[in-house]
Design a protein around this motif. Structure first.
Motif, PDB file in Angstrom:
ATOM      1  N   ARG A 181      49.589  32.252  41.456  1.00 16.77           N
ATOM      2  CA  ARG A 181      49.136  33.526  42.000  1.00 16.77           C
ATOM      3  C   ARG A 181      47.679  33.820  41.651  1.00 16.77           C
ATOM      4  NH1 ARG A 181      54.154  37.837  41.242  1.00 16.77           N
ATOM      5  NH2 ARG A 181      55.643  36.746  42.609  1.00 16.77           N
ATOM      6  N   GLU A 182      47.186  33.227  40.580  1.00 14.09           N
ATOM      7  CA  GLU A 182      45.823  33.520  40.153  1.00 14.09           C
ATOM      8  C   GLU A 182      44.856  32.373  40.407  1.00 14.09           C
ATOM      9  OE1 GLU A 182      44.847  36.134  37.033  1.00 14.09           O
ATOM     10  OE2 GLU A 182      46.924  36.336  36.353  1.00 14.09           O
ATOM     11  N   LEU A 183      45.240  31.416  41.231  1.00 17.47           N
ATOM     12  CA  LEU A 183      44.316  30.346  41.580  1.00 17.47           C
ATOM     13  C   LEU A 183      43.155  30.898  42.396  1.00 17.47           C
ATOM     14  CD1 LEU A 183      46.632  27.368  42.642  1.00 17.47           C
ATOM     15  CD2 LEU A 183      45.637  27.842  40.386  1.00 17.47           C
ATOM     16  N   ASP A 184      41.985  30.330  42.165  1.00 13.40           N
ATOM     17  CA  ASP A 184      40.808  30.677  42.964  1.00 13.40           C
ATOM     18  C   ASP A 184      40.818  29.777  44.194  1.00 13.40           C
ATOM     19  OD1 ASP A 184      38.254  30.975  44.071  1.00 13.40           O
ATOM     20  OD2 ASP A 184      37.342  31.387  42.122  1.00 13.40           O
ATOM     21  N   ARG A 185      41.180  30.337  45.324  1.00 16.74           N
ATOM     22  CA  ARG A 185      41.391  29.553  46.535  1.00 16.74           C
ATOM     23  C   ARG A 185      40.100  29.043  47.171  1.00 16.74           C
ATOM     24  NH1 ARG A 185      46.832  28.234  46.469  1.00 16.74           N
ATOM     25  NH2 ARG A 185      47.975  30.022  45.639  1.00 16.74           N
ATOM     26  N   ARG A 186      38.959  29.304  46.546  1.00 17.21           N
ATOM     27  CA  ARG A 186      37.709  28.786  47.095  1.00 17.21           C
ATOM     28  C   ARG A 186      37.622  27.261  46.972  1.00 17.21           C
ATOM     29  NH1 ARG A 186      33.392  32.567  44.132  1.00 17.21           N
ATOM     30  NH2 ARG A 186      34.971  32.329  42.464  1.00 17.21           N
ATOM     31  N   GLY A 187      38.445  26.682  46.096  1.00 15.05           N
ATOM     32  CA  GLY A 187      38.472  25.233  46.021  1.00 15.05           C
ATOM     33  C   GLY A 187      38.548  24.704  44.608  1.00 15.05           C
ATOM     34  N   LEU A 229      43.782  25.944  37.153  1.00 15.81           N
ATOM     35  CA  LEU A 229      44.805  24.902  37.184  1.00 15.81           C
ATOM     36  C   LEU A 229      44.328  23.718  36.354  1.00 15.81           C
ATOM     37  CD1 LEU A 229      47.561  24.117  38.427  1.00 15.81           C
ATOM     38  CD2 LEU A 229      46.292  22.985  40.256  1.00 15.81           C
ATOM     39  N   SER A 230      44.821  23.639  35.126  1.00 12.37           N
ATOM     40  CA  SER A 230      44.398  22.575  34.219  1.00 12.37           C
ATOM     41  C   SER A 230      45.016  21.241  34.647  1.00 12.37           C
ATOM     42  CB  SER A 230      44.809  22.881  32.783  1.00 12.37           C
ATOM     43  OG  SER A 230      44.558  21.772  31.949  1.00 12.37           O
TER      44      SER A 230
END
Length: 265
Positions: A175-181, A257-258
């Protein structure tokens, strides 16, 4: 075939399904797995994937495990990928017996294929697909201590040429991923957790790891649920006690995302 006295165990953060095709640092790292553990010394691979969840430990016992595309909405080339490795039903039965002797209610499933948590690192690291592969499920309703004990029961397999390859994610808050890439700026709460885990593993503070929810910074934010972290505890439990872990790769994608991966002797 020459089999070493004891194979290491591995924990691989497999990332998004696109890792199989992307040019990210984690993708390139996974392509080196065959150098870390030469295929000539491996009798079989036991893949512990976060994407197979069951109430009790289950072993995949298919003769030819199918490649499962357990995702949707991704580019078509991902759905064309196959990992046609053979299975090993007899070994699956032996491992189930080993776990049952240790008090686990394990069973085999002749229909289970390989989900992307298993086939992503295998496709990149062992592309020939000649080594028999079988999966072991995780029990999401059970805690890290259960999975650590599961790993301890599997430890003898390392001297039988079985590579325990645990596949999950060092952090996993979608839910907290930065979807910019993948190259998005790293978020401090994710890096703090990854750094704490790195210190705990390299110092082999196993008790702290098992109690990570109480001890690690931002534990709940990095893992709202446990399932993607549980495979790590299987690899840790199967490792030789007291020997420090080796960080094989450390990177962060989508901000939080590690993709950190570890080797245990």
């Amino acid at each position: 075939m020459s089999i070493p006295s004891a194979l290491p165990t591995l924990f691989i953060s497999h990332g998004a399904p696109t890792t199989a095709l992307s040019g990210t640092p984690a993708h390139h790292f996974m392509k080196t797995l065959h150098d870390l553990v030469p295929a000539a010394g491996i009798r079989a691979i036991l893949a512990v994937s976060a994407h197979w969840e069951t109430d009790q430990p289950m072993l995949g016992a298919a003769t030819r495990p199918e490649t499962i595309h357990d995702f949707y909405g991704f580019p078509q080339p991902l759905y064309e990928l196959r990992y046609p490795a053979p299975g090993d039903p007899a070994l699956a039965a032996d491992i189930a017996d080993l776990l049952n002797a240790a008090g686990f209610k394990a069973a085999t499933d002749p229909r289970q294929g390989l989900d992307h948590g298993a086939w992503t690192p295998l496709l990149l690291g062992f592309p020939e697909a000649t080594i028999p592969v079988l999966q072991l499920s995780v029990q999401p309703h059970r805690d890290p201590a259960h999975h650590y004990a599961l790993g301890q029961a599997l430890r003898p397999l390392r001297e039988q040429g079985v590579l325990v390859l645990a596949s999950g994610s060092l952090t996993h808050n979608l839910r907290e991923l930065d979807r910019r890439g993948p190259q998005a700026p790293v978020l401090p709460w994710a890096s703090a957790f990854a750094d704490w885990v790195n210190a705990a593993l390299t110092e082999r503070r196993d008790e702290d790891m098992v109690a990570y929810r109480a001890k690690a910074p931002e534990a709940r934010r990095n893992h709202p649920t446990d399932e993607h972290f549980l495979p790590l505890f299987v690899a840790l439990g199967a490792a030789t006690p007291g020997l420090p872990a080796q960080a094989l790769h450390r990177s962060m994608e989508f901000g939080s995302l590690s993709m950190d991966s570890y080797r245990f002797a």
